[in-house]
Motif scaffolding. Structure first.
Motif, PDB file in Angstrom:
ATOM      1  N   LYS A  18       0.849  -1.184   0.000  1.00  0.00           N
ATOM      2  CA  LYS A  18       0.000   0.000   0.000  1.00  0.00           C
ATOM      3  C   LYS A  18       0.888   1.238   0.000  1.00  0.00           C
ATOM      4  O   LYS A  18       1.961   1.229   0.607  1.00  0.00           O
ATOM      5  N   GLY A  19       0.435   2.247  -0.674  1.00  0.00           N
ATOM      6  CA  GLY A  19       1.272   3.436  -0.694  1.00  0.00           C
ATOM      7  C   GLY A  19       0.597   4.646  -1.291  1.00  0.00           C
ATOM      8  O   GLY A  19      -0.596   4.638  -1.603  1.00  0.00           O
ATOM      9  N   THR A  20       1.411   5.683  -1.448  1.00  0.00           N
ATOM     10  CA  THR A  20       0.944   6.962  -1.968  1.00  0.00           C
ATOM     11  C   THR A  20       2.001   7.527  -2.897  1.00  0.00           C
ATOM     12  O   THR A  20       3.205   7.348  -2.673  1.00  0.00           O
ATOM     13  N   PRO A  64       1.990  22.533  -7.784  1.00  0.00           N
ATOM     14  CA  PRO A  64       1.444  21.734  -8.889  1.00  0.00           C
ATOM     15  C   PRO A  64       1.271  22.577 -10.147  1.00  0.00           C
ATOM     16  O   PRO A  64       1.005  23.781 -10.064  1.00  0.00           O
ATOM     17  N   PRO A  65       1.451  21.974 -11.312  1.00  0.00           N
ATOM     18  CA  PRO A  65       1.316  22.744 -12.557  1.00  0.00           C
ATOM     19  C   PRO A  65      -0.122  23.173 -12.785  1.00  0.00           C
ATOM     20  O   PRO A  65      -1.061  22.551 -12.293  1.00  0.00           O
ATOM     21  N   GLU A  66      -0.284  24.234 -13.525  1.00  0.00           N
ATOM     22  CA  GLU A  66      -1.621  24.689 -13.879  1.00  0.00           C
ATOM     23  C   GLU A  66      -2.281  23.678 -14.806  1.00  0.00           C
ATOM     24  O   GLU A  66      -1.612  23.008 -15.600  1.00  0.00           O
ATOM     25  N   GLN A  67      -3.594  23.567 -14.691  1.00  0.00           N
ATOM     26  CA  GLN A  67      -4.370  22.742 -15.599  1.00  0.00           C
ATOM     27  C   GLN A  67      -5.176  23.683 -16.496  1.00  0.00           C
ATOM     28  O   GLN A  67      -6.278  24.107 -16.138  1.00  0.00           O
ATOM     29  N   GLY A 125      -1.251  17.713  -2.978  1.00  0.00           N
ATOM     30  CA  GLY A 125       0.076  17.125  -2.990  1.00  0.00           C
ATOM     31  C   GLY A 125       0.132  15.664  -3.388  1.00  0.00           C
ATOM     32  O   GLY A 125       1.209  15.063  -3.384  1.00  0.00           O
ATOM     33  N   LYS A 126      -1.004  15.085  -3.782  1.00  0.00           N
ATOM     34  CA  LYS A 126      -1.061  13.673  -4.181  1.00  0.00           C
ATOM     35  C   LYS A 126      -1.309  13.597  -5.687  1.00  0.00           C
ATOM     36  O   LYS A 126      -2.094  14.354  -6.237  1.00  0.00           O
ATOM     37  N   ALA A 141      -7.592   9.423  -7.052  1.00  0.00           N
ATOM     38  CA  ALA A 141      -7.540  10.887  -6.972  1.00  0.00           C
ATOM     39  C   ALA A 141      -6.723  11.362  -5.784  1.00  0.00           C
ATOM     40  O   ALA A 141      -6.144  12.455  -5.811  1.00  0.00           O
ATOM     41  N   ASP A 142      -6.665  10.542  -4.716  1.00  0.00           N
ATOM     42  CA  ASP A 142      -5.882  10.928  -3.527  1.00  0.00           C
ATOM     43  C   ASP A 142      -4.462  10.373  -3.559  1.00  0.00           C
ATOM     44  O   ASP A 142      -3.760  10.400  -2.552  1.00  0.00           O
ATOM     45  N   GLY A 143      -4.022   9.867  -4.721  1.00  0.00           N
ATOM     46  CA  GLY A 143      -2.646   9.401  -4.884  1.00  0.00           C
ATOM     47  C   GLY A 143      -2.347   8.037  -4.298  1.00  0.00           C
ATOM     48  O   GLY A 143      -1.197   7.594  -4.327  1.00  0.00           O
ATOM     49  N   THR A 144      -3.358   7.345  -3.793  1.00  0.00           N
ATOM     50  CA  THR A 144      -3.118   6.055  -3.137  1.00  0.00           C
ATOM     51  C   THR A 144      -3.204   4.891  -4.125  1.00  0.00           C
ATOM     52  O   THR A 144      -3.847   4.978  -5.168  1.00  0.00           O
ATOM     53  N   PHE A 145      -2.550   3.789  -3.741  1.00  0.00           N
ATOM     54  CA  PHE A 145      -2.607   2.562  -4.530  1.00  0.00           C
ATOM     55  C   PHE A 145      -2.457   1.365  -3.595  1.00  0.00           C
ATOM     56  O   PHE A 145      -1.979   1.493  -2.461  1.00  0.00           O
ATOM     57  N   GLU A 146      -2.856   0.195  -4.080  1.00  0.00           N
ATOM     58  CA  GLU A 146      -2.665  -1.047  -3.335  1.00  0.00           C
ATOM     59  C   GLU A 146      -2.511  -2.206  -4.311  1.00  0.00           C
ATOM     60  O   GLU A 146      -3.302  -2.357  -5.237  1.00  0.00           O
ATOM     61  N   ILE A 147      -1.476  -3.002  -4.098  1.00  0.00           N
ATOM     62  CA  ILE A 147      -1.245  -4.225  -4.875  1.00  0.00           C
ATOM     63  C   ILE A 147      -1.368  -5.393  -3.910  1.00  0.00           C
ATOM     64  O   ILE A 147      -0.626  -5.474  -2.923  1.00  0.00           O
TER      65      ILE A 147
END
Length: 229
Positions: A21-23, A30-33, A58-59, A177-183
């Motif tokens: 699990k991580g981020t 952050p760059p402009e969109q 920041g994610k 969207a919150d930068g999280t993931f899980e494998i």
């Protein structure tokens, strides 16, 4: 007896499977969109912004995180396809992963015409028109192999882009969207974990899945503003 031993080993491996699990962070401003110019089609809402780099507090979204290809043995491609939808003249999700040999299904939830155009190394993989609310397209990127990225675009709406990352195992995830993931369900062992972003590139780190409480590990990647291409 041999089959029994193999079965026990298989059960043991599953019992001791761990997860990562991580981020994924983005350091700096952050760059402009920029707002997208979408007036070529009034059926597309006019208040959408570029999604090349999406940072939320920041994610970082849309990062493919996977165990390095070639390090986990052979895996069959899932029978169910990976799904990408066309919603409000955008591809959703922007980044997806599939196992080599797995099919892709593309939906059109829009009330407008699209053209689903996939390329690999500048060569066409598929190129299909899709009318409003049409039946799903079933596409077979069989020419793609592990480590390839199939670029998906709409020839009608030039801003529509998606990236199909091909893997040799199911051990991957894309950041939310919150930068999280899980494998999940990784056997005991040492691995190289890779993070890939379409604009920001690749980062790696080493992780180890152990037994018991050490089966689950935390991982964090960090991209910086000066790494933007």
């Amino acid at each position: 007896m041999t089959r029994l031993v193999l079965a026990l080993l298989s059960v043991s491996a599953i019992a001791h499977a761990g997860s990562i699990k991580g981020t994924v962070l983005f350091e700096g401003e952050p760059p402009e969109q920029p707002k997208l110019k979408r007036d070529v089609d009034r059926k597309c809402s006019q208040d959408r912004h570029d999604e090349a780099i999406v940072v939320n507090k920041g994610k970082l979204r849309d990062v493919m995180v996977r165990i390095k290809n070639g390090s986990t043995g052979k895996h069959d491609a899932p029978a169910t396809p990976v799904v990408i939808d066309q919603q409000d003249c955008m591809y959703t999700p922007r980044v997806v992963g599939l196992v080599a040999g797995q099919k892709l299904a593309v939906k059109n939830s829009d009330n407008t015409f699209h053209n689903v155009h996939g390329t690999l190394g500048g060569k066409d993989v598929f190129n299909k028109p899709m009318s409003p609310k049409a039946a799903d397209l079933s596409l077979d990127p069989s020419t793609a192999k592990a480590d390839d990225v199939v670029n998906l675009q709409c020839d009608v709406h030039a801003w529509m882009k998606s990236y199909i990352v091909v893997n040799d195992s199911p051990y991957f995830a894309v950041t939310a969207a919150d930068g999280t993931f899980e494998i999940k369900d990784l056997p005991i062992g040492d691995y190289t974990l890779e993070a890939w972003h379409p604009t920001l590139g690749t980062k790696t780190l080493n992780v180890s899945i152990g037994r018991g409480k050490r089966g689950d590990v935390n991982a964090r990647f960090s991209y910086k503003q000066n790494e933007m291409k």
